[in-house]
Design an enzyme around this catalytic site. Structure first.
Site, PDB file in Angstrom:
ATOM      1  N   ASP A 180       0.856  -1.187   0.000  1.00 55.28           N
ATOM      2  CA  ASP A 180       0.000   0.000   0.000  1.00 55.28           C
ATOM      3  C   ASP A 180       0.895   1.241   0.000  1.00 55.28           C
ATOM      4  OD1 ASP A 180      -1.916   1.947   0.396  1.00 55.28           O
ATOM      5  OD2 ASP A 180      -2.527   1.258   2.385  1.00 55.28           O
TER       6      ASP A 180
ATOM      7  N   GLU B 221     -10.340   3.236  -0.165  1.00 54.32           N
ATOM      8  CA  GLU B 221     -10.507   3.852   1.153  1.00 54.32           C
ATOM      9  C   GLU B 221     -10.788   5.354   1.062  1.00 54.32           C
ATOM     10  OE1 GLU B 221      -6.775   4.731   3.650  1.00 54.32           O
ATOM     11  OE2 GLU B 221      -6.114   3.049   2.404  1.00 54.32           O
TER      12      GLU B 221
END
Length: 455
Positions: free
Chosen positions: A250, A305
């Site tokens: 990530d 997200e």
């Protein structure tokens, strides 16, 4: 007393901030220091039952979030619960309408505030029914499920009629999937607590050993500092856990599109499942280009997200830009819009892997992933597990010894934070935020900005 007699009488909004940056929790390429924070809403009723909902912030800006929640929450004071829940899709649409909508339609801070309000309503509804939220939804008929969704802006990808057909097709194995949920076998977990950038290599090894003992086999690490550093960190996982580990990276929006492609080519031999949030979360076509370039290398692309609404997810799916839908429990318009995205992801055949990297996210997402498994996709996916601040909750998230999320059993949406946490961490009057360290952090106007932070 029936729903028609339960009335929302008042509300309170509180600013809760945990100093998670002191333990390097939440540290990533774009956030040097983060204070896991809530705009925390509670609706009070004439029967004493309280509905709790919150949206997530990162320290600075939480006061803005609380102000936005206070602007929306009064709309339901004086209303009966039955008038709100009889058509939750319409409730969402009305909440997102009116003069306030001009500020930022279905995105940004007002979307976060909408989420807090809707989550508080769902939490109240589930508590009144005496069910955990996932079970409240699982017990709905397909028609009731569809009535919870506002299909405006998404009917070119999914119509109410198509959604109804999909849900009815999933009815066959639903009882068995509910049984699996009741036995804590519905939602496998993956670990991200090992991967914060602020951790030393020794700390990462220590956390990996603990995670392996807990049954984890999927791991996500923060990356993007350099290919060499990423290789070193990912190598630590292989060293401790072995070749069977499934790895993800990530980078929290770090790169331009072409930069992401060139960088990830250098890690192609590491057998990564996906790169998460490689570029701006708003760049639908950029994600599609990255996915197309990395697909021959066996690397997938994930994001979500920071995706604000169902329309952006619709476009990401239509553009074939995703290998995992990482919806955020507090970024979308509450449970309503999450149900919409679950159905779209199922239609496009893309697994849902919710983002749950912050305080309380695992608590909420345990419900969401269970709903996806039982009602929407009917397929097992995985759900992030971060091991911090669970003790702050009245109904804390847990995992089994075999690496599954424990299915929530307490009525509601697992939103309630213990009052002792507010005594310490409510801002600005909690004991921590009045301490020397707390005041220094609050008074730092550049908190979290690399090269500028003074606290």
């Amino acid at each position: 007393m029936g729903h028609q007699d339960i009335t929302l009488t008042s509300f309170t909004v509180r600013d809760l901030r945990w100093p998670t940056s002191l333990d390097n929790i939440g540290s990533d390429p774009m956030n040097l220091a983060g204070e896991n924070s809530y705009g925390y809403l509670q609706y009070h009723t004439n029967v004493g039952t309280t509905g709790t909902g919150w949206s997530f912030a990162n320290g600075q800006g939480n006061d803005v979030l609380c102000t936005a929640i206070r602007s929306l929450a009064p709309r339901f004071v004086g209303r009966t619960l039955s008038s709100i829940t009889e058509n939750m899709g319409a409730t969402q649409r009305k909440l997102q309408s009116g003069q306030i909508r001009f500020m930022s339609p279905e995105r940004g801070v007002l979307q976060l505030a909408t989420c807090a309000v809707l989550n508080a309503l769902w939490d109240l509804w589930a508590k009144v029914e005496g069910k955990p939220l996932w079970r409240l939804v699982a017990d709905m008929t397909p028609e009731e499920f569809v009535r919870c969704i506002d299909f405006r802006y998404m009917s070119d990808a999914l119509t109410p009629e198509q959604a109804l057909t999909m849900l009815k097709e999933k009815e066959g194995g639903k009882a068995e999937r509910i049984k699996m949920a009741s036995e804590d076998r519905a939602v496998p977990a993956y670990n991200t607590s090992v991967g914060w950038l602020g951790h030393s290599d020794e700390k990462v090894k220590e956390l990996l050993r603990e995670a392996k003992a807990q049954g984890f086999r999927h791991f996500k690490l923060k990356g993007g500092q350099s290919p060499e550093n990423d290789r070193k960190r990912l190598g630590l996982v292989r060293e401790v856990v072995g070749d069977e580990a499934v790895l993800m990276v990530d980078v929290n929006q770090l790169w331009d599109v072409d930069e992401a492609i060139e960088y990830m080519k250098k890690l192609a031999d590491l057998r990564l499942w996906f790169i998460e949030e490689p570029t701006s979360p708003d760049d639908v076509l950029g994600h599609a280009k990255i996915r197309k370039a990395l697909k021959p290398l066996g690397i997938g692309v994930a994001t979500g997200e920071h995706v604000n609404n169902r329309v952006m997810f619709k476009q990401l799916l239509q553009a074939e830009a995703l290998d995992a839908v990482q919806l955020d429990a507090c970024r979308l318009a509450g449970v309503n819009e999450i149900l919409a995205v679950l159905l779209m992801a199922s239609k496009f055949g893309v697994p849902v892997v919710p983002h749950s990297g912050g305080a309380g996210m695992v608590e909420l997402c345990s419900h969401i992933s269970t709903i996806d498994f039982i009602c929407a996709s009917g397929e097992q996916s995985i759900l992030e597990y971060t091991d911090h601040l669970h003790d702050a909750f009245e109904a804390p998230a847990k995992i089994t010894s075999s690496g599954f999320h424990v299915t929530p059993t307490v009525p509601g949406y697992s939103c309630d934070v213990k009052e002792t946490e507010f005594a310490k961490f409510e801002c600005p009057n909690g004991s921590f935020w009045k301490s020397e360290q707390g005041l220094k952090m609050l008074n730092d106007p550049w908190r979290g900005v690399p090269g500028e932070q003074t606290s």
